[in-house]
Design a protein around this motif. Sequence first.
Motif, PDB file in Angstrom:
ATOM      1  N   ALA A   1      32.747  61.112  26.137  1.00 40.27           N
ATOM      2  CA  ALA A   1      33.706  61.377  27.208  1.00 40.27           C
ATOM      3  C   ALA A   1      33.721  60.219  28.197  1.00 40.27           C
ATOM      4  CB  ALA A   1      33.354  62.683  27.911  1.00 40.27           C
ATOM      5  N   ALA A   2      32.530  59.686  28.490  1.00 43.46           N
ATOM      6  CA  ALA A   2      32.467  58.558  29.419  1.00 43.46           C
ATOM      7  C   ALA A   2      33.231  57.367  28.844  1.00 43.46           C
ATOM      8  CB  ALA A   2      31.006  58.177  29.689  1.00 43.46           C
ATOM      9  N   TRP A   3      33.144  57.216  27.536  1.00 44.52           N
ATOM     10  CA  TRP A   3      33.890  56.123  26.905  1.00 44.52           C
ATOM     11  C   TRP A   3      35.388  56.340  27.096  1.00 44.52           C
ATOM     12  CZ3 TRP A   3      37.260  56.713  22.673  1.00 44.52           C
ATOM     13  CH2 TRP A   3      37.814  55.504  22.210  1.00 44.52           C
ATOM     14  N   LEU A   4      35.836  57.563  26.851  1.00 43.55           N
ATOM     15  CA  LEU A   4      37.261  57.855  26.994  1.00 43.55           C
ATOM     16  C   LEU A   4      37.725  57.552  28.414  1.00 43.55           C
ATOM     17  CD1 LEU A   4      39.824  58.993  25.745  1.00 43.55           C
ATOM     18  CD2 LEU A   4      39.038  61.293  26.306  1.00 43.55           C
ATOM     19  N   VAL A   5      37.000  58.061  29.378  1.00 42.00           N
ATOM     20  CA  VAL A   5      37.401  57.867  30.777  1.00 42.00           C
ATOM     21  C   VAL A   5      37.294  56.397  31.174  1.00 42.00           C
ATOM     22  CG1 VAL A   5      36.757  58.393  33.151  1.00 42.00           C
ATOM     23  CG2 VAL A   5      36.880  60.217  31.464  1.00 42.00           C
ATOM     24  N   GLY A   6      36.204  55.761  30.762  1.00 44.15           N
ATOM     25  CA  GLY A   6      36.044  54.342  31.091  1.00 44.15           C
ATOM     26  C   GLY A   6      37.179  53.514  30.513  1.00 44.15           C
ATOM     27  N   SER A   7      37.586  53.837  29.285  1.00 44.64           N
ATOM     28  CA  SER A   7      38.679  53.097  28.662  1.00 44.64           C
ATOM     29  C   SER A   7      39.987  53.340  29.402  1.00 44.64           C
ATOM     30  CB  SER A   7      38.836  53.525  27.202  1.00 44.64           C
ATOM     31  OG  SER A   7      37.656  53.280  26.502  1.00 44.64           O
ATOM     32  N   ILE A   8      40.235  54.609  29.742  1.00 44.78           N
ATOM     33  CA  ILE A   8      41.468  54.930  30.463  1.00 44.78           C
ATOM     34  C   ILE A   8      41.539  54.136  31.759  1.00 44.78           C
ATOM     35  CG2 ILE A   8      42.622  56.769  31.760  1.00 44.78           C
ATOM     36  CD1 ILE A   8      41.686  58.736  29.621  1.00 44.78           C
ATOM     37  N   MET A   9      40.426  54.104  32.477  1.00 46.27           N
ATOM     38  CA  MET A   9      40.416  53.392  33.758  1.00 46.27           C
ATOM     39  C   MET A   9      40.595  51.892  33.553  1.00 46.27           C
ATOM     40  SD  MET A   9      40.036  55.798  35.870  1.00 46.27           S
ATOM     41  CE  MET A   9      39.057  55.882  37.336  1.00 46.27           C
TER      42      MET A   9
ATOM     43  N   THR B   1      30.257  50.817  32.593  1.00 39.58           N
ATOM     44  CA  THR B   1      29.752  49.969  31.515  1.00 39.58           C
ATOM     45  C   THR B   1      30.804  49.812  30.428  1.00 39.58           C
ATOM     46  OG1 THR B   1      27.560  50.862  31.951  1.00 39.58           O
ATOM     47  CG2 THR B   1      27.859  49.662  29.897  1.00 39.58           C
ATOM     48  N   VAL B   2      31.403  50.943  30.043  1.00 41.05           N
ATOM     49  CA  VAL B   2      32.424  50.913  29.001  1.00 41.05           C
ATOM     50  C   VAL B   2      33.569  49.986  29.404  1.00 41.05           C
ATOM     51  CG1 VAL B   2      34.227  52.311  27.950  1.00 41.05           C
ATOM     52  CG2 VAL B   2      31.902  53.166  28.040  1.00 41.05           C
ATOM     53  N   GLY B   3      34.028  50.141  30.634  1.00 41.63           N
ATOM     54  CA  GLY B   3      35.115  49.292  31.101  1.00 41.63           C
ATOM     55  C   GLY B   3      34.730  47.825  31.077  1.00 41.63           C
ATOM     56  N   LEU B   4      33.525  47.533  31.546  1.00 38.95           N
ATOM     57  CA  LEU B   4      33.077  46.137  31.602  1.00 38.95           C
ATOM     58  C   LEU B   4      32.986  45.548  30.208  1.00 38.95           C
ATOM     59  CD1 LEU B   4      30.320  46.441  34.347  1.00 38.95           C
ATOM     60  CD2 LEU B   4      32.487  45.220  34.543  1.00 38.95           C
TER      61      LEU B   4
END
Lengths: 342, 342, 294, 294, 305
Positions: A243-251, A85-88
């Motif tokens: 944390a999910a935001w951090l990982v989603g952004s990194i990806m 979701t964060v990435g999208l």
Amino acid sequence: MTVADERLAATGVARRLLIRPELGAVVGALVVFAFFAGQSEVFRSVEGVANWLDPASTLGIMAVAIALLMIGGEFDLSAGVLTGTVGLVTVILATRYDLPVWAAMLAALAVALLVGFLNGLVVVRTGLPSFIVTLATFLMLQGVNLGVTKALTGTVQVGGLRRAEGYEEVRAVLAGTIPVGGTDFRVAILWWLAVTALATWVLTRTRAGNWIFAVGGDERAARAVGVPAERTKIALFVTTAGAAWLVGSIMALRFTSVQAGSGVGQEFVYIIAAVIGGCLLTGGHGSAIGAAVGAVIFGMADKGIVFAGWDADWFTFFLGAMLLLATLANRFVRRYAEEVKR
Amino acid sequence: MTVADERLAATGVARRLLIRPELGAVVGALVVFAFFAGQSEVFRSVEGVANWLDPASTLGIMAVAIALLMIGGEFDLSAGVLTGTVGLVTVILATRYDLPVWAAMLAALAVALLVGFLNGLVVVRTGLPSFIVTLATFLMLQGVNLGVTKALTGTVQVGGLRRAEGYEEVRAVLAGTIPVGGTDFRVAILWWLAVTALATWVLTRTRAGNWIFAVGGDERAARAVGVPAERTKIALFVTTAGAAWLVGSIMALRFTSVQAGSGVGQEFVYIIAAVIGGCLLTGGHGSAIGAAVGAVIFGMADKGIVFAGWDADWFTFFLGAMLLLATLANRFVRRYAEEVKR
Amino acid sequence: MTGDGAVTEGGTDAPPLLEVRDVGKTFGGVIALRDVSMRVRAGEVSCVLGDNGAGKSTLIKILSGVHAPDSGSYLVDGAPAAFASPRDALDKGIATVYQDLAMIPLMSVWRNFFLGSEPVLGRGPLRRFDVTGAKRTVREELRSMGIDIRDVDQPVGTLSGGERQSVAIARAVHFGARVLILDEPTSALGVKQAGVVLRYVAQARDRGLGVVFITHNPHHAYPIGDRFLLLNRGASLGEYAKADITPEELTSLMAGGAELEQLAHELSRGGPAAGPGTPGTPGTPETPETGPPP
Amino acid sequence: MTGDGAVTEGGTDAPPLLEVRDVGKTFGGVIALRDVSMRVRAGEVSCVLGDNGAGKSTLIKILSGVHAPDSGSYLVDGAPAAFASPRDALDKGIATVYQDLAMIPLMSVWRNFFLGSEPVLGRGPLRRFDVTGAKRTVREELRSMGIDIRDVDQPVGTLSGGERQSVAIARAVHFGARVLILDEPTSALGVKQAGVVLRYVAQARDRGLGVVFITHNPHHAYPIGDRFLLLNRGASLGEYAKADITPEELTSLMAGGAELEQLAHELSRGGPAAGPGTPGTPGTPETPETGPPP
Amino acid sequence: GGQPTKETAGAASGPAPAAGGGTFAVVTHASAGDAFWDVVKNGAEAAGKRYGVTVTYQGDGDPARQSQLIDQAVSQKVDGLVVSMANPDALKESVGKAVTAGIPVITINSGGDVSREFGAVTHVGQSEDVAGRGAGEKLKAEGVTKLLCVIHEAGNVGLDQRCNGATQGLGGTVERLQVDVGNLADATSKIKARLQADTSLNGVLTLNPAVAVAARDAIADGGSKAKLGTFDLSADVVAAIEDGEILFAVDQQQYLQGWLPITFLTLYKENLNTVGGGLPVNTGPGFVTKDNAAKVAKLAESGTR
Ligand SMILES: Nc1ncnc2c1ncn2[C@@H]1O[C@H](COP(=O)(O)OP(=O)(O)OP(=O)(O)O)[C@@H](O)[C@H]1O
Ligand SMILES: Nc1ncnc2c1ncn2[C@@H]1O[C@H](COP(=O)(O)OP(=O)(O)OP(=O)(O)O)[C@@H](O)[C@H]1O
Ligand SMILES: [Mg+2]
Ligand SMILES: [Mg+2]
């Protein structure tokens, strides 16, 4: 401790070293490393290490957050899909609505924290098991990811982040590489170490850490001595979402495009890494370092099988065997350590 | 109970009826049914009911077995993929080695029970969490299913059971249909009812049932009063494997061919159904009827969305929302009931 | 002895620290407590006595904010109070030793001791749990109770029953600022430790704290108590000042009447081990806990 | 009083029901028990006394098969025994009330009562738990202990502390065929219920059972005990027959010497509530549990 | 089934290159066990055996993990790389790394439009939407106006592209349905439910042979008249085509998408040949219908069609 007590048996220094619960996980990691290092030269080369540390780092960030949550006695099944979701959100806002990358990321952060907060709020207010609540969140987010992406783009993936404003700067910070010994290591590894250190600090050296152990160990008893159990739990869900935001952004920054199904299925990998690292599924016990090492174990096994060149059809077989091996090593060491103390 | 006690508040008959913990799940099911019955005429027609009862029945058999296991304080993540293993073994033996279908099924039963027994043995002997042990089994079985199927057939599925000896007879018993009111209902529904009734009997009316609750509630305390905790747990894993055999056989006989990936991912659906039906993830509480109703809730929500014709992209969103709704209804009713008693 | 032994409004003008009026509590269909009133005054020890299941623990859980009463009112310092959680009670200086909500078994002794009231060092983001200070304090507090703990890092779940209870008591004494509520604190304690706890109670009382003390042991209750609230099957049998009741009456009330007289004879026997201490020997209480002979 | 008060081999020729010789138990680095010997004879009550953390519970857990001893030997009826689990002990008629391993909180009272020894009806596949019989038995057993349970379907976790303990005791008494081991059984009980338990112990003794009884209350231990095993910091201080020890000596041993004498004075005060029952009044025990005045 | 041992597994595709050969890595965007990609794998491995080169096959539907697999192949210094690019954006960096390292790359299946730009030697196969378009046209010719496209893995780009292609080819309405390929009873029931609820649906397109069988049962049970087409083959599907229960199966001849790149890489390595000067090589679409079903039946059973 200072004075000798006749009720304590003498213990050697080596055994004393093994007392720390994280050491079991570390030994498990060493076993897996030794195993694959023997199988493949590339695996133990600097390049190989950079290679398997890469997935371990993003997994590790999530595993540490999930470990905190699990120590606090709750699950979050929506964490994996939330990275998607964060990435999208980031990519859609930055490419379709022309926001600068940092602004899009901030918006995604707000969304993530809101989801985490709602998860926590529903769990503490309704008293439903977090397994069910976050499962519902998981399913709903999955639907939203797919439905919104399809509605906006007509396909199931969005891309083109590379052309967005301010992309390169943010990328360098979150998804860049750092050359070490002639090999590029992912900068996410640093983030992972930072998150692990921070989580360890919080868990062992702050009031919040004490509360986390307490609400996971026995929520009623914790509440009875004045621990703000609801706040603690909600904060844990929000942390996981962060944390999910951090990982989603990194990806998203790294791959510049995100699939609508991204992150689905990862939620269990996070839990697996945390459990390999020694977290109890029933809450109240575990460590952040353990979870980080659990992520390394998983990452090594996952990539080691490929390096060893074993048949892809049998991949999961070997993965299962390696996980069992690593956790058995962990358990064995911990049993031995427990004979030293407690 | 017989004499009025001044320390008991008076309770109405209606409230008393709600006391049974299964009733919460039933109310949840009614809510979901009413919802979709309003959305789609076909859903509430006999044909529609036959349709959504079909997957609910196989899911229900597994959910009931998993519920027993969860009440006993353990998980089994390998149950889903084991249904695939059972199907593969049956079909391969019956078609490639020309065994009669019943003999192939018996061999598959032996395999399944062995897997269940090993799961249980490793869990009680090593003391590792069953989550990890059965996860390893899950991964390993998944690898074996694919690897062996590929090695034997060169493809990822085996088929042709229809031509095997004795197929029609066995099929009629396990995978046939029964016309009721002009519509064919699957015979698996009867098996599901039988399994639920049997599990309820065991759980509430036998020594074994008492032991299951006890080992899940507090294993150390149970052991201290003489409950054979290890045997009970192993028996639960074997029972789950037996249920997986039943479901795997039903599926194989019905579709006559089995994919190597069959059953993967189902393990969580079983757990979800059990939890919706009121089983505690931490063990020691739950009911077989609840799990069976949980399967119906899941089946109805899952199919109801399709009947209602909502956008497929948003499918999981609606599914998540329905599950939350159903569990909230369950919880609400239980809270109300608890105000009546205990 | 009748209900007219109940305390009438005294001459003290300060409102009681805590007061409940006609509180009741039901759990579903179970009426655990009905119309019970009680006051906790500064510098006094209020004993709550009663049979098993009488509602004593339920009452103190209302006082400490674990349960909200279903009926009746709760006043702190004369003003109506509604505690949303035990945190609120703690913030008012009310510390409690619960009978069953004691400790987190997987957590170490020192973590349990300071749970909810962790001492901190530093400020801002560097604010941290003062671990060494905490460990030292715990060790000292327990030693002064007569418990010599091997290792404060030991999980509470591996302590002996009495050690565990001692930790809970030491914690309450450490944090109890105005009111100390003790639910059967001495039940698992050794003779020495029980003595220490009673001494703590006396000290707290002398420092002006209000103490609520629950016990089944009349030998513990009578010497230290100033007021006695008697509960039976969830209802109050009246509140007595020490002046209005003799130890014999108290014991007899706690035991539910004189029916225990005969127990002494039942326990005695003409077996070979009968020695100097057989029941009946002067100076030895004839029946356990039934109090001294008349 | 010195170690020569220890019991010498008696004239009884039947081997003791249970006997441990020089058993020890360590938990990791913690030495919980060291070289302790003890015998349980038919028709006798053996009391195990000692401070908190002395190792009493550890000892009885060895007797009941929960722990295997790390050193020393365990004999049942004179023959070496190695219990793999409490089940084996139960099968030999040894029933135990544990201090901390009591009940399954989520299970109902009647299910807990019969856990591990469920009464069955019918045979073959129709063999089933005799539910109505079980419920009736539980209700009766509890009522005879003075516990009037509202509803045997209530989960044990919602019982009061004393009610819960009563269920455990009633269960052990119901199933104890040859040996009854009670670890602080009366700690949470009311005066009446504690009396009933002591009466049970006497009855069991008179029926020829061996009883192991742990308590911190000398008023409970002395009247009923035939032998007293004293533990201190994991080691034995000797075993005494009732004939060899006076109640005062026992109390003083349990309390760790005479240091408690002064407690009585500390507890007393010149407060307004001092009434007829103040410490010092003849006939009232001056200090809680420190025993009668000399 | 026998217990696999490390030795046998290693021998099947161990990293040790055969004398004179090399090691080629195939990295696709599908997980192990996928019916379509399994045939690709078979093709690649058969070619490896034929040319005496070592072929390793890996796949993962998650583009992040696929790119990690490419990185791994690069650090293993393989002699050639075969990549399917369902999500070219996400693979750009990894493929670039391979090209920089001097490893010849051939793209297969999808991503043909950017293959050149990324520095690949050539592209084999055609994208999923071309195949989907073919299926759509075929169904249109059979009179289908309202089609149900059954997706068995939500969010998978390849499957989505097939449905999109079918939409273009059909020109009519296409509705989607998500099912779980791990539970065929459930898939059957869902397809049936959809057909019961909306009787105007007169065509079904499945994207997996097992789902095709489930759809066949659903159509038969529900008494629907919907026409059924599918992607990919299995013995059951071929039998159903022969029986007329399934109209056709789209056959991309994906065996070639495994075989050809290995062939091309071998030629490139030994002789620096680039077939067609780097122009994309198409492998399909082909159709298996009642007419040719009998001929491919045996092949489908052995996993090469
Ligand atoms: N959560 C609950 N649900 C149902 N009943 C309860 C609950 N808590 C307490 N009770 C009942 O309320 C009654 C009073 O319990 P309480 O714990 O207050 O007794 P008590 O006076 O402290 O007894 P004890 O001396 O044994 O500790 C008991 O009969 C108990 O069974
Ligand atoms: N599992 C364990 N791990 C570590 N230490 C233990 C464990 N069990 C008991 N101990 C320690 O062993 C000692 C003896 O414990 P035990 O429970 O036998 O004492 P006890 O005599 O029953 O005390 P109490 O009167 O307080 O019940 C205690 O100091 C306790 O901390
Ligand atoms: Mg109480
Ligand atoms: Mg003890």
